[in-house]
Scaffold this motif. Structure first.
Motif, short mmCIF file in Angstrom:
data_model
loop_
_atom_site.label_atom_id
_atom_site.label_comp_id
_atom_site.label_asym_id
_atom_site.label_seq_id
_atom_site.Cartn_x
_atom_site.Cartn_y
_atom_site.Cartn_z
N PHE A 218 8.99 41.41 35.18
CA PHE A 218 9.10 41.14 36.61
C PHE A 218 10.56 41.36 37.02
CE2 PHE A 218 5.32 38.77 35.43
CZ PHE A 218 4.46 39.00 36.49
N TRP A 219 10.80 42.27 37.94
CA TRP A 219 12.17 42.65 38.29
C TRP A 219 12.29 42.84 39.80
CZ3 TRP A 219 13.43 47.37 40.62
CH2 TRP A 219 12.35 48.25 40.77
N ALA A 220 13.54 42.99 40.25
CA ALA A 220 13.81 43.28 41.65
C ALA A 220 15.05 44.16 41.73
CB ALA A 220 14.01 42.00 42.45
N GLU A 221 15.11 44.98 42.75
CA GLU A 221 16.23 45.91 42.91
C GLU A 221 17.56 45.18 43.05
OE1 GLU A 221 18.09 49.37 42.77
OE2 GLU A 221 15.89 49.23 42.68
N TRP A 222 17.53 44.02 43.69
CA TRP A 222 18.77 43.27 43.95
C TRP A 222 19.22 42.42 42.75
CZ3 TRP A 222 17.16 38.47 43.00
CH2 TRP A 222 15.82 38.13 43.31
N CYS A 223 18.41 42.37 41.73
CA CYS A 223 18.67 41.49 40.58
C CYS A 223 19.62 42.17 39.59
CB CYS A 223 17.34 41.14 39.90
SG CYS A 223 17.50 40.34 38.29
N GLU A 224 20.83 41.64 39.48
CA GLU A 224 21.82 42.24 38.56
C GLU A 224 21.42 42.11 37.10
OE1 GLU A 224 24.41 44.16 39.21
OE2 GLU A 224 23.82 44.07 41.32
N PRO A 225 20.96 40.93 36.61
CA PRO A 225 20.54 40.85 35.20
C PRO A 225 19.39 41.81 34.87
CG PRO A 225 20.84 38.64 36.10
CD PRO A 225 20.93 39.58 37.25
N CYS A 226 18.54 42.09 35.88
CA CYS A 226 17.44 43.03 35.64
C CYS A 226 17.96 44.41 35.27
CB CYS A 226 16.56 43.15 36.89
SG CYS A 226 15.73 41.62 37.38
N LYS A 227 19.12 44.77 35.79
CA LYS A 227 19.67 46.11 35.56
C LYS A 227 20.12 46.29 34.12
CE LYS A 227 21.03 46.58 40.40
NZ LYS A 227 22.13 46.71 41.37
N GLN A 228 20.32 45.17 33.40
CA GLN A 228 20.62 45.26 31.98
C GLN A 228 19.35 45.07 31.14
OE1 GLN A 228 23.03 43.32 34.00
NE2 GLN A 228 23.97 45.35 34.03
N LEU A 229 18.50 44.11 31.54
CA LEU A 229 17.33 43.80 30.73
C LEU A 229 16.27 44.89 30.81
CD1 LEU A 229 15.85 41.76 28.91
CD2 LEU A 229 14.90 40.75 30.99
N SER A 230 15.98 45.39 32.00
CA SER A 230 14.88 46.36 32.16
C SER A 230 15.09 47.63 31.33
CB SER A 230 14.68 46.70 33.64
OG SER A 230 14.19 45.58 34.34
N PRO A 231 16.28 48.26 31.36
CA PRO A 231 16.47 49.44 30.50
C PRO A 231 16.32 49.12 29.02
CG PRO A 231 18.15 49.35 32.21
CD PRO A 231 17.42 48.04 32.26
N MET A 232 16.76 47.92 28.61
CA MET A 232 16.61 47.52 27.21
C MET A 232 15.13 47.44 26.84
SD MET A 232 17.14 43.89 25.35
CE MET A 232 18.71 43.48 26.11
N LEU A 233 14.32 46.82 27.71
CA LEU A 233 12.90 46.70 27.44
C LEU A 233 12.23 48.07 27.39
CD1 LEU A 233 12.00 43.64 29.70
CD2 LEU A 233 12.09 43.68 27.20
N GLU A 234 12.64 48.98 28.27
CA GLU A 234 12.07 50.33 28.27
C GLU A 234 12.40 51.05 26.96
OE1 GLU A 234 13.24 52.46 31.76
OE2 GLU A 234 12.70 50.80 33.10
N ARG A 235 13.65 50.90 26.53
CA ARG A 235 14.06 51.56 25.28
C ARG A 235 13.30 50.98 24.09
NH1 ARG A 235 17.99 49.72 22.27
NH2 ARG A 235 19.00 48.66 24.02
N LEU A 236 13.12 49.65 24.07
CA LEU A 236 12.41 49.03 22.97
C LEU A 236 10.93 49.42 22.98
CD1 LEU A 236 13.99 45.45 22.92
CD2 LEU A 236 14.37 47.31 21.30
N ALA A 237 10.35 49.55 24.16
CA ALA A 237 8.95 49.99 24.23
C ALA A 237 8.78 51.36 23.59
CB ALA A 237 8.48 50.02 25.68
N GLU A 238 9.72 52.26 23.85
CA GLU A 238 9.67 53.58 23.22
C GLU A 238 9.89 53.47 21.71
OE1 GLU A 238 8.85 56.33 24.67
OE2 GLU A 238 8.90 55.71 26.78
#
Length: 327
Positions: free
Chosen positions: A82-102
């Motif tokens: 669960f993320w939002a464009e304005w969320c600064e921590p999301c900008k670090q966590l989301s790419p990490m989760l995407e990379r780990l999914a791959e």
């Protein structure tokens, strides 16, 4: 509930007490087994899996949630970001989760949900802040963590989620998955047959049988934490059978000092995923009761702590609140 050799340090899997999910677990496991058999048949026939059929990172909306998350979770654990464009921590966590999914190559699927664009889902999941990460396994909701987390901690949670998905629900991941997920999840140890029988009774909705089976395990192993957790969950589910949510909440609102009404409302809150509401209700009830009534509510609160797990930050916060009203 988790196999004793693969316990999560976070609240993962302990907060999953949805009645519909318990009843559907056997069906979901059967679907997962059918999917595995089909993949095995294709592999034996030399048919290469179509990568496009198993996207590892997907954007999910309210319209696609049922298909992309619930149905897919019968074949592979679906981690929800669960993320939002304005969320600064999301900008670090989301790419990490995407990379780990791959990197996990089919052992998990990452579903990304924009909370601003999907407010109904956000409300249904009780999201209080982002980033928030949950999972769905065999149709059952599994809270994982909220807020930013380090990559080692995220890996540990994902590794153990995968193990529990395999051992508890028979969900093993998509085509092309490696034999072992990255990280150090620990060796598989055979599950105690008595404990397995208790789990099976719970999965098929035989709550009385599950309660007796867990009690039998605890007679021989009083310190078995998984049996204690299973017993607490089974007893909770049996208590809420047949209760009408609107009626119970109306009674609880009409008389805050009615201990029975508050206990029922708290049970339904917890089963519905409103953990903080359940804890807050009972802490407040402890604060306005005395004698046997107070002790009854306090003991029920401790039972609900067992359902969620002592490591969960919501339990830690509620324990502190309970101590303040008691002392």
């Amino acid at each position: 509930m988790q196999p004793r050799n693969s316990r999560l340090n976070s609240s993962a899997l302990r907060g999953a007490v949805d009645l519909a999910a318990v009843k559907a677990a056997g069906e979901a496991a059967q679907k997962a087994e059918q999917a595995r058999a089909e993949r095995a048949r294709q592999a034996a026939a030399g048919i290469a899996p179509d990568p496009s059929a198993y996207p590892l990172v997907i954007d999910v909306t309210e319209d696609t949630f049922e298909t992309e998350v619930v149905q897919r979770s019968t074949e592979v654990p679906v981690v929800i970001d669960f993320w939002a464009e304005w969320c600064e921590p999301c900008k670090q966590l989301s790419p990490m989760l995407e990379r780990l999914a791959e990197e996990y190559a089919g052992r998990i699927v990452l579903a990304k949900i924009d909370v601003e664009a999907n407010q109904l889902l956000t409300q249904q999941f009780g999201i209080q802040g982002v980033p928030a990460v949950m999972a769905v396994v065999a149709g059952q909701l599994v809270p994982l963590f909220q807020g930013a987390e380090s990559e080692p901690n995220v890996r540990k949670v994902l590794d153990q989620l995968i193990l529990v998905a395999e051992q508890r629900f028979g969900v093993v991941g998509g085509a092309g998955a490696p034999a072992e997920a990255p990280g150090e999840a620990g060796p598989y140890l055979p599950e105690d047959p008595a404990l397995a029988a208790a789990h099976e009774a719970l999965d098929r909705g035989d709550l009385g049988g599950a309660i007796q089976a867990y009690q039998n395990v605890l007679v021989d192993e009083p310190g078995n934490t998984e049996a204690k957790l299973g017993l607490a969950q089974a007893e909770l589910l049996r208590r809420v059978e047949g209760l009408d949510l609107a009626t119970v909440r109306a009674a609880a609102a009409a008389d805050p000092k009615d201990v029975g009404a508050q206990l029922k409302a708290a049970d339904l809150d917890l089963v519905g995923g409103h953990v903080e509401d359940a804890f807050g209700r009972l802490v407040a009830t402890v604060g306005r009761t005395f004698g046997e009534d107070r002790d009854t509510v306090r003991l029920r609160l401790l039972e609900l702590f067992e359902v969620i797990g002592s490591e969960d930050p919501r339990v830690t916060a509620a324990r502190g609140a309970l101590a303040r009203v008691l002392f």
